[in-house]
Design a protein around this motif. Structure first.
Motif, PDB file in Angstrom:
ATOM      1  N   VAL A   1     -36.179-110.665  23.574  1.00  0.00           N
ATOM      2  CA  VAL A   1     -36.315-112.079  23.948  1.00  0.00           C
ATOM      3  C   VAL A   1     -35.654-112.948  22.889  1.00  0.00           C
ATOM      4  CG1 VAL A   1     -38.431-111.663  25.239  1.00  0.00           C
ATOM      5  CG2 VAL A   1     -38.558-112.309  22.829  1.00  0.00           C
ATOM      6  N   MET A   2     -35.344-114.182  23.291  1.00  0.00           N
ATOM      7  CA  MET A   2     -34.644-115.083  22.384  1.00  0.00           C
ATOM      8  C   MET A   2     -34.952-116.528  22.757  1.00  0.00           C
ATOM      9  SD  MET A   2     -30.491-115.409  21.751  1.00  0.00           S
ATOM     10  CE  MET A   2     -30.378-113.730  21.122  1.00  0.00           C
ATOM     11  N   ASP A   3     -35.005-117.384  21.732  1.00  0.00           N
ATOM     12  CA  ASP A   3     -35.066-118.822  21.930  1.00  0.00           C
ATOM     13  C   ASP A   3     -33.643-119.350  21.979  1.00  0.00           C
ATOM     14  OD1 ASP A   3     -37.624-119.676  22.244  1.00  0.00           O
ATOM     15  OD2 ASP A   3     -38.013-120.012  20.139  1.00  0.00           O
ATOM     16  N   LEU A   4     -33.267-119.986  23.074  1.00  0.00           N
ATOM     17  CA  LEU A   4     -31.929-120.537  23.185  1.00  0.00           C
ATOM     18  C   LEU A   4     -31.998-122.061  23.190  1.00  0.00           C
ATOM     19  CD1 LEU A   4     -30.025-118.425  25.884  1.00  0.00           C
ATOM     20  CD2 LEU A   4     -29.672-118.442  23.416  1.00  0.00           C
TER      21      LEU A   4
ATOM     22  N   TRP B   1     -35.397-126.613  24.729  1.00  0.00           N
ATOM     23  CA  TRP B   1     -35.259-125.215  24.327  1.00  0.00           C
ATOM     24  C   TRP B   1     -35.805-124.336  25.446  1.00  0.00           C
ATOM     25  CZ3 TRP B   1     -33.598-122.882  19.632  1.00  0.00           C
ATOM     26  CH2 TRP B   1     -33.099-123.783  18.687  1.00  0.00           C
ATOM     27  N   ARG B   2     -35.304-123.134  25.542  1.00  0.00           N
ATOM     28  CA  ARG B   2     -35.808-122.226  26.566  1.00  0.00           C
ATOM     29  C   ARG B   2     -35.878-120.806  26.010  1.00  0.00           C
ATOM     30  NH1 ARG B   2     -33.374-124.855  29.839  1.00  0.00           N
ATOM     31  NH2 ARG B   2     -33.231-126.268  28.094  1.00  0.00           N
ATOM     32  N   MET B   3     -36.878-120.086  26.456  1.00  0.00           N
ATOM     33  CA  MET B   3     -37.007-118.680  26.096  1.00  0.00           C
ATOM     34  C   MET B   3     -36.383-117.841  27.199  1.00  0.00           C
ATOM     35  SD  MET B   3     -40.897-118.647  24.653  1.00  0.00           S
ATOM     36  CE  MET B   3     -41.405-119.871  23.438  1.00  0.00           C
ATOM     37  N   VAL B   4     -35.616-116.856  26.809  1.00  0.00           N
ATOM     38  CA  VAL B   4     -34.943-116.002  27.781  1.00  0.00           C
ATOM     39  C   VAL B   4     -35.203-114.546  27.424  1.00  0.00           C
ATOM     40  CG1 VAL B   4     -33.142-117.698  28.300  1.00  0.00           C
ATOM     41  CG2 VAL B   4     -32.782-116.055  26.447  1.00  0.00           C
ATOM     42  N   GLY B   5     -35.180-113.702  28.444  1.00  0.00           N
ATOM     43  CA  GLY B   5     -35.368-112.275  28.254  1.00  0.00           C
ATOM     44  C   GLY B   5     -34.158-111.515  28.764  1.00  0.00           C
TER      45      GLY B   5
ATOM     46  N   LEU C   1     -43.830-116.400  24.434  1.00  0.00           N
ATOM     47  CA  LEU C   1     -42.995-115.256  24.063  1.00  0.00           C
ATOM     48  C   LEU C   1     -43.665-113.950  24.484  1.00  0.00           C
ATOM     49  CD1 LEU C   1     -41.696-116.236  20.499  1.00  0.00           C
ATOM     50  CD2 LEU C   1     -40.310-115.878  22.553  1.00  0.00           C
ATOM     51  N   SER C   2     -44.975-113.869  24.285  1.00  0.00           N
ATOM     52  CA  SER C   2     -45.722-112.676  24.687  1.00  0.00           C
ATOM     53  C   SER C   2     -45.660-112.488  26.200  1.00  0.00           C
ATOM     54  CB  SER C   2     -47.167-112.783  24.222  1.00  0.00           C
ATOM     55  OG  SER C   2     -47.936-111.681  24.659  1.00  0.00           O
TER      56      SER C   2
END
Length: 351
Positions: free
Chosen positions: A281-284, A271-275, A90-91
């Protein structure tokens, strides 16, 4: 005299060999710190028995701590490490979004997906272009824009991948030999753009804030991906169709979550992290509907999404989990148990 001396030396060497073997098996099974502690406690317990004290308390303590370390300690450490890896990713994503925002502020538009040569062939990636805006000016200055990304000079930079382009989940997956995520090389980026005429990364064009008609908070800018196999400098990203495939299928290459037990590891990439363009940012979860995925990827499609990601889901299937048995731990555990009870077996046989 000589015979007795030789017998004592043999005994001492055998004892030393046993101590090292037990500690080695404990460290191979439980890790260096926990292994040394647990092995040391077992050795202390056997010393208590062999010396004639026969104290029940120390042996009971050894047994209790051994059971705790065996059953509880490894999963606890592994789950804490998994959470730390997620926070690191995430960072990374936030830092990349900040670099893209700084580039936009300095140049009046977001960077192009790639810089092409005179014939339109991709030469340089956006990941290289934003380096000066991410405190990586020294690395940027080593890059030669007069040759392609895989030219003789630029090849030297492949293994100098900035830390914010690598997800530690993929690193752990490679260490454990998990498939398919473990096939991703260590110099490949885990963060990609989505290239297409309707996206924030149109080919041959740069997007400005004014182009984000659907709103910066609902337009994806960066997608985490664990399936790229070329070095981070390569102008390789996802097409619109590839990104929709990633967002709508559960077995896609998203964020690599690693759940470890003492003798096994399970990998989940659903799961994937998107910006987003506004830098949040978000966990989708995987399994978005195609309509929702397309709405997130387009900058001026006119689609409307509410603020509840649960409503973005389509028909969801069970995620694909990849499990790996850690045979080195299995063998280490068998060796450790055998060595731990060996002094008792010898005493029983002599008795």
């Amino acid at each position: 005299m000589a015979s007795g001396s030789a017998g004592r030396v043999k005994f001492r060497l055998g004892t030393i060999a046993y101590v090292f073997a037990l500690l080695a098996a404990a460290m191979a099974t439980f890790g260096p710190v926990a292994g040394i502690i647990l092995g040391g406690l077992i050795l202390a317990g056997w010393y208590d028995v062999v010396s004639g004290r026969r104290g029940v308390g120390p042996l009971a303590l050894v047994g209790t701590l051994g059971f705790t370390a065996l059953v509880l300690l490894p999963p606890f450490i592994a789950n804490a490490s998994n959470a730390a890896r997620r926070n690191d990713c995430l960072s990374n994503l936030k830092q990349i979004l900040l670099g893209l925002s700084n580039y936009e502020s300095a140049n009046g538009a977001f960077p192009p997906a790639y810089v092409a040569d005179a014939e339109g062939k991709p030469m340089h990636s956006w990941r290289v272009l934003i380096l000066p805006y991410m405190e990586q000016k020294q690395l940027y200055d080593q890059y030669d824009f007069d040759e392609p990304w895989d030219g003789p000079n630029n090849r030297k930079l492949w293994d100098q991948i900035p830390y914010f382009y690598s997800c530690k989940g993929c690193e752990r997956c490679r260490d454990l030999g998990g498939e398919p995520f473990g096939k991703m090389p260590g110099n490949a980026s885990n963060y990609v753009a989505v290239v297409g005429d309707a996206t924030a990364w149109p080919e041959g064009k740069q997007v400005k804030w004014s182009d984000l008609a659907d709103g910066s908070s609902q337009t994806l800018l960066i997608l985490e991906h664990s399936g790229i196999t070329k070095p981070w400098t390569a102008p390789v990203d996802l097409t619109m169709d590839e990104a929709i495939e990633q967002l709508t299928h559960n077995d896609a290459h998203g964020h690599v979550s690693v759940d470890e037990s003492l003798i096994a590891a399970t990998f989940d990439g659903s799961w994937r992290m998107v910006g987003f363009c506004d830098a949040h940012v978000m966990d989708l979860p995987a399994g978005l509907s195609e309509e929702a995925a397309r709405a997130l990827l387009t900058i001026a499609g006119g689609e409307s999404l509410d603020n509840d990601p649960e409503s973005w889901l389509g028909e969801r299937a069970a995620p694909r989990l990849v499990k790996v048995i850690r045979y080195e731990r299995v063998y280490g555990l068998l060796a450790f148990v055998g060595l731990a009870i060996w002094p008792g077996v010898r005493r029983w046989r002599r008795a």
